[in-house]
Scaffold this active site. Structure first.
Site, PDB file in Angstrom:
ATOM      1  N   ASP A 103      -7.200  -0.557 -14.932  1.00 38.31           N
ATOM      2  CA  ASP A 103      -8.297  -0.401 -15.877  1.00 38.31           C
ATOM      3  C   ASP A 103      -8.580  -1.368 -17.021  1.00 38.31           C
ATOM      4  OD1 ASP A 103     -10.998   0.655 -15.443  1.00 38.31           O
ATOM      5  OD2 ASP A 103     -10.408   2.344 -16.488  1.00 38.31           O
ATOM      6  N   LYS A 155     -10.319  12.469 -12.352  1.00 35.80           N
ATOM      7  CA  LYS A 155     -10.735  11.837 -10.780  1.00 35.80           C
ATOM      8  C   LYS A 155     -10.030  12.280  -9.678  1.00 35.80           C
ATOM      9  CE  LYS A 155     -11.087   6.937 -12.519  1.00 35.80           C
ATOM     10  NZ  LYS A 155     -12.432   6.616 -12.207  1.00 35.80           N
ATOM     11  N   ASP A 162      -6.568   5.061 -16.373  1.00 29.63           N
ATOM     12  CA  ASP A 162      -7.719   5.989 -16.355  1.00 29.63           C
ATOM     13  C   ASP A 162      -7.727   6.973 -15.339  1.00 29.63           C
ATOM     14  OD1 ASP A 162     -10.343   7.056 -16.565  1.00 29.63           O
ATOM     15  OD2 ASP A 162     -11.491   5.376 -15.635  1.00 29.63           O
ATOM     16  N   LYS A 164     -12.368  -4.416 -22.024  1.00 30.70           N
ATOM     17  CA  LYS A 164     -11.953  -3.091 -21.916  1.00 30.70           C
ATOM     18  C   LYS A 164     -10.418  -2.911 -21.435  1.00 30.70           C
ATOM     19  CE  LYS A 164     -12.753   0.851 -18.576  1.00 30.70           C
ATOM     20  NZ  LYS A 164     -13.552   1.416 -17.343  1.00 30.70           N
ATOM     21  N   GLU A 217     -15.406   6.332 -19.519  1.00 30.40           N
ATOM     22  CA  GLU A 217     -14.990   5.900 -20.815  1.00 30.40           C
ATOM     23  C   GLU A 217     -15.071   4.750 -21.312  1.00 30.40           C
ATOM     24  OE1 GLU A 217     -13.542   5.984 -18.054  1.00 30.40           O
ATOM     25  OE2 GLU A 217     -12.226   4.116 -18.331  1.00 30.40           O
ATOM     26  N   ASP A 229     -15.061  10.606 -17.671  1.00 30.69           N
ATOM     27  CA  ASP A 229     -14.707   9.370 -16.695  1.00 30.69           C
ATOM     28  C   ASP A 229     -15.421   7.928 -16.975  1.00 30.69           C
ATOM     29  OD1 ASP A 229     -12.985   8.001 -14.964  1.00 30.69           O
ATOM     30  OD2 ASP A 229     -14.220   9.085 -12.998  1.00 30.69           O
ATOM     31  N   ARG A 259     -17.584   2.438 -21.283  1.00 30.08           N
ATOM     32  CA  ARG A 259     -18.517   2.209 -22.114  1.00 30.08           C
ATOM     33  C   ARG A 259     -18.490   2.707 -23.473  1.00 30.08           C
ATOM     34  NH1 ARG A 259     -22.405   4.967 -17.877  1.00 30.08           N
ATOM     35  NH2 ARG A 259     -20.816   4.102 -16.424  1.00 30.08           N
TER      36      ARG A 259
HETATM   37  N1  BES Z   1     -12.765   2.537 -14.529  1.00 29.28           N
HETATM   38  C1  BES Z   1     -13.620   3.368 -13.606  1.00 29.28           C
HETATM   39  C2  BES Z   1     -14.478   2.381 -12.864  1.00 29.28           C
HETATM   40  C3  BES Z   1     -13.559   1.792 -11.892  1.00 29.28           C
HETATM   41  C4  BES Z   1     -13.938   2.367 -10.450  1.00 29.28           C
HETATM   42  C5  BES Z   1     -12.985   0.702 -11.811  1.00 29.28           C
HETATM   43  C6  BES Z   1     -13.137   1.746  -9.303  1.00 29.28           C
HETATM   44  C7  BES Z   1     -12.213   0.201 -10.834  1.00 29.28           C
HETATM   45  C8  BES Z   1     -12.450   0.865  -9.612  1.00 29.28           C
HETATM   46  C9  BES Z   1     -14.614   4.025 -14.772  1.00 29.28           C
HETATM   47  O1  BES Z   1     -14.263   4.370 -16.153  1.00 29.28           O
HETATM   48  C10 BES Z   1     -15.245   5.060 -14.328  1.00 29.28           C
HETATM   49  O2  BES Z   1     -14.714   5.870 -13.879  1.00 29.28           O
HETATM   50  N2  BES Z   1     -16.478   5.054 -13.751  1.00 29.28           N
HETATM   51  C11 BES Z   1     -17.395   6.046 -13.088  1.00 29.28           C
HETATM   52  C12 BES Z   1     -18.486   6.230 -14.046  1.00 29.28           C
HETATM   53  C13 BES Z   1     -19.353   7.599 -13.563  1.00 29.28           C
HETATM   54  C14 BES Z   1     -18.541   8.683 -14.195  1.00 29.28           C
HETATM   55  C15 BES Z   1     -20.726   7.336 -14.340  1.00 29.28           C
HETATM   56  C16 BES Z   1     -17.536   5.653 -11.851  1.00 29.28           C
HETATM   57  O3  BES Z   1     -17.875   4.532 -11.515  1.00 29.28           O
HETATM   58  O4  BES Z   1     -17.586   6.515 -10.927  1.00 29.28           O
HETATM   59 ZN    ZN Z   2     -12.291   3.206 -16.488  1.00 32.24          ZN
HETATM   60 ZN    ZN Z   3     -13.248   6.043 -15.964  1.00 35.82          ZN
END
Ligand code: BES
Ligand code: ZN
Ligand code: ZN
Length: 461
Positions: free
Chosen positions: A252, A241, A234, A229, A313, A311, A315
């Site tokens: 990210d 966020k 992000d 990825k 994204e 967010d 996947r």
């Molecule tokens: N890049 C983030 C995950 C992340 C969080 C990486 C903290 C490093 C530190 C990912 O794209 C994301 O935002 N995931 C969300 C998913 C949710 C919206 C289902 C999350 O984990 O909150």
């Molecule tokens: Zn991300």
């Molecule tokens: Zn994200």
């Protein structure tokens, strides 16, 4: 019962340092102290007799020592192989030497690109030995250099590491090496119907990229695809966020960086593997052209996804990488991503989570235990699959329940795994950054480089 082991650095070129410095490294897991005695640095390591010492302890200790020397502006240390081996007499001699060199080089890593005074010394290590240990030293150096490549990419500021510059940097890294680089531009991505990448990147001022790296150390080995990825930033997109420190989200692309570092390590150590890296590069931004919550993405396979949250994204773009791995007929697929905050909550910041074929997850855990990129097998239980239900598409990119977030993310990915391939998914969101300790600094960890490289070698045996 405490046993005292002393590693003596025979001679030091001491530029400027207080002769009477005595440092206790508070964060060190093993207690380790430094004393200067008549121009000689003596390192005293306290090891409990009944403690099980691992190769990672060797790396951590070496990292602590090299950082301490760096902080004291000591440019060179000479260590006797015998003292080193005696200190870790229960471990394999050759691996101790490689691990010590690796930890040493990782410990003195500094990200200096944006510091106007580049004043850090990189303490040089010389191991005195009666036998030829060049190859062992070189292996340690290569491993550390590959991890540091990934750290450099992850630490880079987000105005300089973008979907435009990231592919260029990758090309440069592999110029004149055994690794072949192909960069797909936006037109090619459209032609290949990588619709997750196109959708996620729509709010960015940059065009997306898809990078393929090929290394054929031995073409008769089963093809392994490493899928990373590469979200250069992000923000969350329209599902913006909020709250916490958003600047971490420049990392990210940690999965992509791990894949790049692993390819470097495999190629430089001339590993007998047949491997391809697939990297999706985008920036997730809010804009009037951005992907909207509620939109439906139709993938090349015909599968449709309702975007419940922009967010989630990672996947969405990894799906395109998995589909591509299927087109290339990969026998093994490992994807790696800073995918969910949930994995951080579950496992903390010292180990990643691995999902997929159960036997393979445990094999990967063993490899991580040895090389320092720790992973723990996670349950990929189908019972949570219903959480991804969508009212008007095949499924959603988010769970409709606020539980098991790392598992539902893995279940989403599983839907795109080509049939016939053996697949693992490593969620490294919790381990992308570290605090100063052992061979880690206050920056990106470079997690996954050693894990992916060693795992690829393992399945190619
Ligand atoms: N890049 C983030 C995950 C992340 C969080 C990486 C903290 C490093 C530190 C990912 O794209 C994301 O935002 N995931 C969300 C998913 C949710 C919206 C289902 C999350 O984990 O909150
Ligand atoms: Zn991300
Ligand atoms: Zn994200």
């Amino acid at each position: 019962m405490s046993q005292r082991t002393i590693i003596r650095f025979k001679q030091n070129v001491i530029e400027t340092c207080d002769k009477h410095i005595k440092q206790f490294l508070k964060n060190s897991e093993r207690q380790c102290e430094f004393v200067f005695l008549e121009e000689q640095l003596v390192t005293v390591v306290h090891i409990e007799e009944d403690e099980e010492i691992t190769l990672n302890d060797v790396r951590m200790m070496a990292g602590n020592v090299s950082r301490a020397l760096q902080n004291n502006k000591i440019a060179k240390a000479v260590i006797d192989e015998k003292e080193l081996i005696d200190a870790f007499s229960l471990l394999n001699r050759e691996r101790v030497i490689t691990a010590f060199v690796e930890g040493w080089k990782l410990g003195s890593y500094r990200f200096m690109t944006y510091k106007s005074d580049d004043k850090y010394v990189k303490p040089e290590l010389h191991i005195e030995s009666v036998s030829n240990i060049e190859a062992l030293i070189q292996q340690g150096e290569l491993r550390a250099e590959a991890v540091n490549v990934s750290r450099d990419l992850m630490n880079e500021a987000p105005q300089d590491l973008t979907p435009k510059t990231f592919p260029e940097k990758i090309k440069k890294l592999f110029h004149n090496t055994a690794v072949n680089v192909t960069v797909f531009d936006e037109d090619k991505i459209k032609e290949m119907e990588m619709n997750g990448i196109l959708a996620v990147n729509r709010g960015s001022k940059h065009k997306p990229a898809f990078v393929e790296l090929r290394y054929e150390g031995d073409a008769t080995k089963p093809l392994t695809a490493l899928v990373g990825k590469g979200v250069t930033f992000d923000t969350g997109g329209i599902s913006l966020k909020s709250g916490r420190n958003l600047s971490d989200m420049r990392m990210d692309m940690g999965g992509a960086a791990a894949v790049v570092g692993a390819m470097k390590l495999l190629a430089q150590s001339e590993a007998s593997v047949n491997v391809i890296a697939l990297i999706q590069i985008v920036e997730n931004m809010p804009d009037n052209k951005s992907l909207l919550p509620g939109e439906v993405i139709k993938y090349k396979t015909g599968q449709t996804v309702q975007v419940g949250n922009t967010d989630a994204e990672g996947r969405l773009i990894l799906a395109d990488g998995l589909i591509r791995a299927g087109e290339l007929n990969a026998k093994y697929i490992v994807n790696i991503a800073t995918l969910t905050g949930a994995i951080h909550a579950a496992l903390g910041s010292k180990l990643g989570g691995v999902f997929g074929d159960e036997t393979l997850t445990f094999e990967m855990k063993k490899i991580g235990d040895e090389n320092g990129d720790f992973v723990w097998p996670m349950p990929l239980v189908n019972d949570y699959d219903s959480y991804l239900k969508s009212d008007y598409a095949d499924f959603s990119n988010i769970s409709n329940k606020s539980e098991a977030g790392a598992i539902t993310a893995a279940l989403f990915l599983k839907k795109f795994v080509p049939s016939g391939a053996k697949w693992l998914h490593v969620d490294m969101a919790g381990v992308m950054e570290s605090k100063e300790e052992g061979y880690y600094g206050n920056s990106a960890t470079g997690y996954g480089v050693r894990l992916l490289a060693d795992y690829t070698k393992h399945i190619s045996k």
